[in-house]
Design an enzyme around this catalytic site. Sequence first.
Site, short mmCIF file in Angstrom:
data_model
loop_
_atom_site.label_atom_id
_atom_site.label_comp_id
_atom_site.label_asym_id
_atom_site.label_seq_id
_atom_site.Cartn_x
_atom_site.Cartn_y
_atom_site.Cartn_z
N LYS A 110 0.84 -1.21 0.00
CA LYS A 110 0.00 0.00 0.00
C LYS A 110 0.88 1.26 0.00
O LYS A 110 0.60 2.22 -0.72
CB LYS A 110 -0.93 0.02 1.23
N LYS A 189 -4.10 -11.89 -14.31
CA LYS A 189 -5.12 -12.14 -13.29
C LYS A 189 -6.21 -11.06 -13.38
O LYS A 189 -5.90 -9.87 -13.49
CB LYS A 189 -4.44 -12.08 -11.91
N LYS A 192 -9.45 -5.49 -10.41
CA LYS A 192 -9.86 -4.10 -10.62
C LYS A 192 -8.65 -3.23 -10.91
O LYS A 192 -8.71 -2.32 -11.71
CB LYS A 192 -10.58 -3.57 -9.38
#
Length: 320
Positions: A110, A189, A192
């Site tokens: 992140k 894969k 989103k």
Amino acid sequence: MRILTGIQPSGTPHLGNYFGAMKQVCALQEKGESFLFIADYHALTTNSDPKQLRERVVNLALDFIACGVDLEKTVFFRQSAVPEVCELQWILNTVTPVGLLERAHSYKDKIAKGFAPNNGLFSYPVLMAADILLYGANLVPVGKDQKQHLEITRDVAIKFNNQYGEILTIPEGFIPDEVAIVPGTDGQKMSKSYGNTIAIFGAEKEIKKTVMNIVTDCKGLEEPKDPDSCNVFAIYKLFATPEEIRTMRENYLGGNYGYGHAKKALFEKIWTHFEPMRKRRAELAADLGYVESVLAKNGERARAEAEKMLKRVREAVGLR
Ligand code: ADP
Ligand code: TRP
């Protein structure tokens, strides 16, 4: 046996989420007492738009109920309906080594993606541990990306028990290997973050367009084609019967069967597979009061369970 999992309200569900998570959760309902919650506290670590968060939570509830979460068998609730989880998180914080959290891949990812390194992101795994330990879950089905978080949960629970006595149940992860990674329209894969998804509840036109745009090689209509390296075939296999898969394979190998034909067949499969779920979702969306009442009632059930555990934990650490 108590099974528990949480899902982040992160947007429109796609085929990868359906085969990799939603279907698995629904199948596990048959195996034991299931707890399923929408991780809205966790979502705050990456979502700062209140309207969007509220909408996503409701949409996720509609998606899961439409896809087969059985409200008789599963306690389906909002994480934030049980604020006790934050108290348990605090207590667990006091036995969690900082180094354990510093090693968490998802935190490092992140930060690498540009999220500000706030303490919510950092202690995300401790809240997840609290989610699991508060309900005494035995089995926690998750995707591979959550494996390390589960290990942290186990470590924290063991540390707590070593210090205060055998209070917390040490959970096992359930990470099924056989759940293949669903490929996206470009062969990576489906995710989103790659913009290669096929939404399960998209409009007909949108799904058709996405399917027609799946990347293939540029073999002509009459040429034989290789099913095993084709994204269209890979996705088709998820929906078709063994007989249909055999026929499609022969069509590919035989020539005179274009990618356009295969894509049309795939679109039909997707559209009909989700037909009953789409109808159910539309009915639910027209009766949001019902959905809210289900979530609220389940939230109370979960909370009653949580209070029992928290009482034991408080006593064990000397808060009462
Ligand atoms: P995304 O990558 O689109 O952001 P998430 O990370 O929110 O998806 O995934 C939610 C759940 O769906 C996880 O349990 C994950 O393992 C599963 N999942 C996501 N994409 C796929 C995929 N392509 N194939 C199989 N499972 C997937
Ligand atoms: N971190 C999980 C995810 O992003 C969601 C989650 C939160 C969870 N709390 C949990 C999963 C407890 C299992 C158990 O997918």
